[in-house]
Design a protein around this motif. Structure first.
Motif, PDB file in Angstrom:
ATOM      1  N   HIS A  61       0.734  -1.121   0.079  1.00 50.66           N
ATOM      2  CA  HIS A  61       0.111   0.041   0.182  1.00 50.66           C
ATOM      3  C   HIS A  61       0.701   1.176  -0.181  1.00 50.66           C
ATOM      4  CE1 HIS A  61      -3.925  -1.533  -0.384  1.00 50.66           C
ATOM      5  NE2 HIS A  61      -3.496  -2.612   0.355  1.00 50.66           N
ATOM      6  N   ASN A  62       2.059   1.125   0.659  1.00 52.87           N
ATOM      7  CA  ASN A  62       2.779   2.304   0.405  1.00 52.87           C
ATOM      8  C   ASN A  62       3.396   2.666  -0.858  1.00 52.87           C
ATOM      9  OD1 ASN A  62       2.683   3.078   3.440  1.00 52.87           O
ATOM     10  ND2 ASN A  62       4.509   1.602   3.755  1.00 52.87           N
ATOM     11  N   VAL A  63       3.718   1.655  -1.717  1.00 50.87           N
ATOM     12  CA  VAL A  63       4.338   1.691  -3.074  1.00 50.87           C
ATOM     13  C   VAL A  63       3.085   2.177  -3.767  1.00 50.87           C
ATOM     14  CG1 VAL A  63       5.069   0.527  -5.052  1.00 50.87           C
ATOM     15  CG2 VAL A  63       6.094   0.166  -2.831  1.00 50.87           C
ATOM     16  N   TYR A  64       1.639   1.495  -3.549  1.00 49.11           N
ATOM     17  CA  TYR A  64       0.510   1.768  -4.209  1.00 49.11           C
ATOM     18  C   TYR A  64       0.302   3.315  -4.091  1.00 49.11           C
ATOM     19  CZ  TYR A  64      -4.206   1.437  -6.247  1.00 49.11           C
ATOM     20  OH  TYR A  64      -5.284   1.638  -6.731  1.00 49.11           O
ATOM     21  N   ASP A  65       0.184   3.694  -2.929  1.00 51.10           N
ATOM     22  CA  ASP A  65      -0.225   5.308  -2.922  1.00 51.10           C
ATOM     23  C   ASP A  65       0.972   6.202  -3.220  1.00 51.10           C
ATOM     24  OD1 ASP A  65      -2.060   4.377  -1.084  1.00 51.10           O
ATOM     25  OD2 ASP A  65      -1.317   4.764   0.724  1.00 51.10           O
TER      26      ASP A  65
ATOM     27  N   ALA B  64      -0.181   9.125  -6.031  1.00 47.83           N
ATOM     28  CA  ALA B  64       0.072  10.505  -5.758  1.00 47.83           C
ATOM     29  C   ALA B  64       0.946  11.109  -6.848  1.00 47.83           C
ATOM     30  CB  ALA B  64       0.932  10.471  -4.587  1.00 47.83           C
ATOM     31  N   HIS B  65       1.549  10.176  -7.481  1.00 49.51           N
ATOM     32  CA  HIS B  65       2.400  10.894  -8.560  1.00 49.51           C
ATOM     33  C   HIS B  65       2.070  10.304 -10.006  1.00 49.51           C
ATOM     34  CE1 HIS B  65       5.286  12.620  -5.663  1.00 49.51           C
ATOM     35  NE2 HIS B  65       5.521  11.568  -5.317  1.00 49.51           N
ATOM     36  N   ASP B  66       0.974   9.472 -10.127  1.00 51.18           N
ATOM     37  CA  ASP B  66       0.706   9.273 -11.303  1.00 51.18           C
ATOM     38  C   ASP B  66       1.901   8.332 -12.084  1.00 51.18           C
ATOM     39  OD1 ASP B  66      -1.197   8.263 -13.393  1.00 51.18           O
ATOM     40  OD2 ASP B  66      -0.931  10.320 -14.341  1.00 51.18           O
ATOM     41  N   ILE B  67       2.572   7.343 -11.227  1.00 49.35           N
ATOM     42  CA  ILE B  67       3.647   6.702 -12.045  1.00 49.35           C
ATOM     43  C   ILE B  67       3.349   5.050 -11.758  1.00 49.35           C
ATOM     44  CG2 ILE B  67       5.303   8.476 -11.550  1.00 49.35           C
ATOM     45  CD1 ILE B  67       6.337   7.373  -9.025  1.00 49.35           C
ATOM     46  N   ASP B  68       4.151   4.383 -12.572  1.00 47.26           N
ATOM     47  CA  ASP B  68       3.814   2.909 -12.249  1.00 47.26           C
ATOM     48  C   ASP B  68       4.618   2.503 -11.157  1.00 47.26           C
ATOM     49  OD1 ASP B  68       6.717   2.134 -12.683  1.00 47.26           O
ATOM     50  OD2 ASP B  68       6.398   3.140 -14.877  1.00 47.26           O
ATOM     51  N   MET B  69       4.120   1.393 -10.607  1.00 47.40           N
ATOM     52  CA  MET B  69       4.406   0.680  -9.285  1.00 47.40           C
ATOM     53  C   MET B  69       5.950   0.217  -9.299  1.00 47.40           C
ATOM     54  SD  MET B  69       1.879   0.031  -7.270  1.00 47.40           S
ATOM     55  CE  MET B  69       1.984  -1.712  -6.252  1.00 47.40           C
ATOM     56  N   ARG B  70       6.627   0.003 -10.406  1.00 45.64           N
ATOM     57  CA  ARG B  70       8.043  -0.124 -10.181  1.00 45.64           C
ATOM     58  C   ARG B  70       8.838   1.174  -9.871  1.00 45.64           C
ATOM     59  NH1 ARG B  70      10.579  -3.834 -12.444  1.00 45.64           N
ATOM     60  NH2 ARG B  70       9.276  -4.014 -14.384  1.00 45.64           N
TER      61      ARG B  70
END
Ligand code: NAD
Length: 437
Positions: A394-398, A402-408
């Motif tokens: 969830h930290n990564v997902y958030d 927030a920045h509209d970037i991919d999960m990687r």
């Protein structure tokens, strides 16, 4: 077996570092922190003479790289593979630094390996090789320095030999020097399946967001070893349709799905991947298509899980991937050139430094238990793993939202932030640097 593709990067370490540049724009850390991560802290190459069963001496080449130890001792696996080289080990060590930071574990990153095809060695030769290697690198490892673990073609038995050799060398009982050990030698319950279980927990979190029905969701798994078997088994138990699996010799496909416990039983009994259905000890062959590892990647499935080696999805085949979700259980299966093609095609990637982090997380639990001399139940281990995986997913997902970037990119942002904070907290140490710490 994936053939080396023209689009596979020639310098894996340089390719891996490209992830940092993208994440830097969002991580708000000092550029000097980034510069430090471009250079592994310590790299050693050793020769390992081994007396073979024939009486001859054969000399193998081994490596250990400690990439960074700002957040704690180095942590990372040991790989036995004919294609291991210093460059690959550096890339794998770099990923470990980032993975330990993403999971907020008190470790830096390290990795090692031996250039060998372990299938060509007898068990005694393998033991002599493993013990001799530890002898060679004994001054570079230790519970507070660098803690190895299993990786491709290494397993609890090998970790047990290595731990024993280290204890002989130091004349101290030191189980925390290595993780992934057999249970009677201080291993942790739940460690063997932890990498697959961590990936499974990530898929379950993603399932909540997407709202798909497991029973109508098809999965292909490349690499049916420790990590691949565990994730396939858990998904199968949940109702997912595992329609294709493979190992180094190739794969099998069946549109109705496989009974995964049967495949595991047959693979472990015969060391061959076969399309079977087993009842008790009796296994019967069932109808299935034989496919190559390349074909497996391009199957019409919902979830694709590369769980073998790096660089299998490149600019050459990225456009042919049909799965909507790609879960990187292997380290580095997608090259940085292939990533944007997949993103453009709406393939959702759960990146390796998150998806396969269950292994190092339970390795951390093992290290904690060894140091405390107090052991947890399997249920406790799995519960703690679930909490860790959920929190960091969830930290990564958030961050990605927030920045509209991919999960990687989001995972690297989280890693960079945490490493940057630790460097800042160290104060002026390296500013007035005139001695080696
Ligand atoms: P493993 O040795 O148990 O299994 C590897 C599997 O991949 C075997 O089935 C092997 O036959 C297959 N394989 C080998 N070469 C192949 C090829 N060219 N094409 C297709 N399949 C091939 O190894 P593992 O521990 O399951 O590791 C698999 C991947 O997961 C690696 O990338 C490793 O770095 C990563 N990983 C493992 C752990 C862990 O705890 N074991 C943790 C994190 C990441």
């Amino acid at each position: 077996m994936p053939t080396p593709s023209s689009a596979a990067p020639t310098n894996l370490f340089e390719d891996a570092l490209k992830n940092l540049d993208e994440a830097f724009a969002y991580a708000e850390i000092h550029p000097e922190a980034l510069e430090r991560l471009r250079h592994p802290r310590t790299s050693i190459e050793v020769s390992i003479p081994v007396r073979m069963d024939s009486g001859e001496i054969r000399v193998f080449r081994g490596y250990r790289v400690r990439h960074d130890d700002t957040r704690g001792p180095g942590k990372g696996g040991l790989r036995f593979h004919p294609k291991v080289d210093m460059n690959e080990v550096k890339a794998l060590a770099f990923w470990m630094t980032c993975k330990c930071a993403v999971m907020d574990l008190p470790f830096g990153g390290a990795k090692g390996g031996i250039e060998v095809d372990p299938k060509e060695l007898s068990k005694l030769e393998l033991e002599r090789l493993s013990r001799r290697f530890i002898h060679r690198i004994a001054d570079f490892i230790g519970p507070d320095l660098d803690v190895p673990a299993p990786d491709v073609y290494t397993n609890p038995m090998i970790m047990g030999w290595m731990m024993d050799e280290y204890c002989k060398f130091t004349r101290r009982h030191t189980p925390a020097v290595i993780t992934g050990k057999p249970i009677p030698l201080g291993g942790s319950l739940g460690r063997n399946e932890a990498t697959g279980r961590g990936a499974y927990f990530c898929i379950k979190e993603h399932e909540l967001h997407r709202g798909w029905d497991p029973k109508r969701t098809t999965v292909a798994v490349q690499g049916f070893g420790n990590a691949g078997q565990a994730v396939a088994q858990l998904l199968h138990a949940d109702g997912y349709q595992i329609v294709a699996v493979s190992d180094s010799r190739g794969g099998i496909y069946r549109k109705e799905g496989f009974h995964i416990p049967s495949l595991i039983q047959a693979k472990n009994d015969t060391r061959r991947l076969q399309a079977v259905y087993c009842q008790n000890k009796l296994c019967k062959l069932i109808e299935a298509d034989t496919i190559t590892n390349e074909e497996l990647l391009e199957l019409e499935v919902d979830i694709l899980i590369p769980a073998a080696l790096e660089n299998v999805i490149t600019e050459d085949n990225a456009d042919k991937i049909k799965a909507h979700t790609l879960v990187e259980v292997a380290n580095g299966p997608v090259t940085t050139g292939a990533s944007p093609i997949l993103t453009k095609n709406d393939v959702y990637i759960i990146p390796d430094i998150l998806a396969n982090a269950g292994g190092v997380t339970v390795s951390y639990f093992e290290w904690v238990q060894n140091r405390a001399g107090f052991y947890w139940t399997e249920e406790e281990v799995n519960k703690r793993l679930l909490v860790k995986m959920r929190t960091e997913f969830h930290n990564v997902y958030d961050i990605s939202l927030a920045h509209d970037i991919d999960m990687r990119t989001a995972a690297y942002v989280l890693a960079l932030k945490r490493i940057g904070e630790a460097l800042t907290a160290q104060g002026t140490k390296d500013y007035f640097f005139d001695g080696v710490v």
